[in-house]
Design a protein around this motif. Structure first.
Motif, short mmCIF file in Angstrom:
data_model
loop_
_atom_site.label_atom_id
_atom_site.label_comp_id
_atom_site.label_asym_id
_atom_site.label_seq_id
_atom_site.Cartn_x
_atom_site.Cartn_y
_atom_site.Cartn_z
N ASN A 1 -37.00 24.32 48.77
CA ASN A 1 -35.90 23.83 47.94
C ASN A 1 -35.79 22.33 48.18
N THR B 1 -33.99 20.24 46.80
CA THR B 1 -32.62 19.73 46.66
C THR B 1 -31.82 19.85 47.95
N THR C 1 -44.28 29.38 42.45
CA THR C 1 -42.88 29.56 42.07
C THR C 1 -41.95 29.41 43.26
N TYR D 1 -40.68 26.69 44.59
CA TYR D 1 -39.95 25.44 44.63
C TYR D 1 -38.61 25.54 43.90
N THR D 2 -37.62 24.82 44.42
CA THR D 2 -36.39 24.53 43.69
C THR D 2 -36.37 23.01 43.55
N THR D 3 -36.31 22.54 42.31
CA THR D 3 -36.37 21.11 42.03
C THR D 3 -35.22 20.71 41.12
N SER D 4 -35.08 19.42 40.91
CA SER D 4 -34.10 18.90 39.95
C SER D 4 -34.67 17.59 39.39
N ALA E 1 -43.63 24.84 38.28
CA ALA E 1 -42.34 24.39 38.81
C ALA E 1 -41.75 23.31 37.91
N ASN E 2 -40.47 23.43 37.62
CA ASN E 2 -39.77 22.41 36.84
C ASN E 2 -39.84 21.07 37.58
#
Length: 183
Positions: free
Chosen positions: A28, A30, A59, A61-64, A104-105
């Motif tokens: 993650n 973020t 899949t 990852y948590t991204t922004s 991933a975004n």
């Protein structure tokens, strides 16, 4: 901000393949970029070498928009506008599949050369589906060989809720479509 940089080199780097770096750093971004305990941008720098493993952001990852995956090739290690075997490149030779998959975004890819060298009719050099905020800049996608009636150098598929930005990229020998955008 707790930005982190990891290197991909044939020896002496943090990882010996882009895929290993992407798998090893999945997190993650973020809240905990590269184990730093803080939000940050994860930069993966790829140095001049032949990488024979297909790479995928997977899949995990948590991204922004502010904290993203940044895959890059430093200028001195990057192609010069044509396929260059002296610079960093993914040469994937399995039957079917993709040399580089972006799942991933908010992934940015700059200066990568990716080639799918198999002989199966459906293959892609760079592929992404249903992602937001993906930017491809100065990349080369190549389909090697002659069999590949459904092979694309770049396949970016999505509905209207997803977004891609492609800048200064080159498609070599796509056999079907160089740049394919759609559902």
């Amino acid at each position: 901000m707790a930005n982190a940089t990891k290197t991909v080199k044939s020896s002496g780097g943090d990882y010996t393949s882009l895929n290993a770096a992407l798998a090893g750093q999945a997190a993650n971004l973020t809240t905990n970029c590269a184990g730093t305990g803080g939000a940050g941008i994860l930069t993966i720098e790829c140095y001049a070498m032949q990488d024979t493993t297909a790479a995928s952001t997977g899949t995990g990852y948590t991204t922004s928009a502010d904290y993203y995956i940044n895959i890059t090739v430093p200028s001195a290690e990057r192609h010069d506008g044509k396929w260059n075997t002296a610079k960093y490149r993914i040469n994937y030779s399995s039957e079917g599949g993709d040399a580089l998959t972006i799942a991933a975004n908010y992934t940015r890819v700059t200066g990568i050369q990716a080639s799918q060298n198999g002989t199966y009719k459906t293959r892609r050099a760079i592929r992404s589906s249903n992602c937001v905020g993906v930017i491809l800049d100065s990349c080369i996608g190549r389909i090697a060989g002659t069999n590949g009636a459904e092979s694309n150098a770049f396949l970016l598929s999505s509905s209207t809720t997803y977004s891609y930005k492609v800048v200064n990229c080159i498609a070599i020998n796509p056999l079907n479509i160089g740049f394919s955008f759609g559902e």
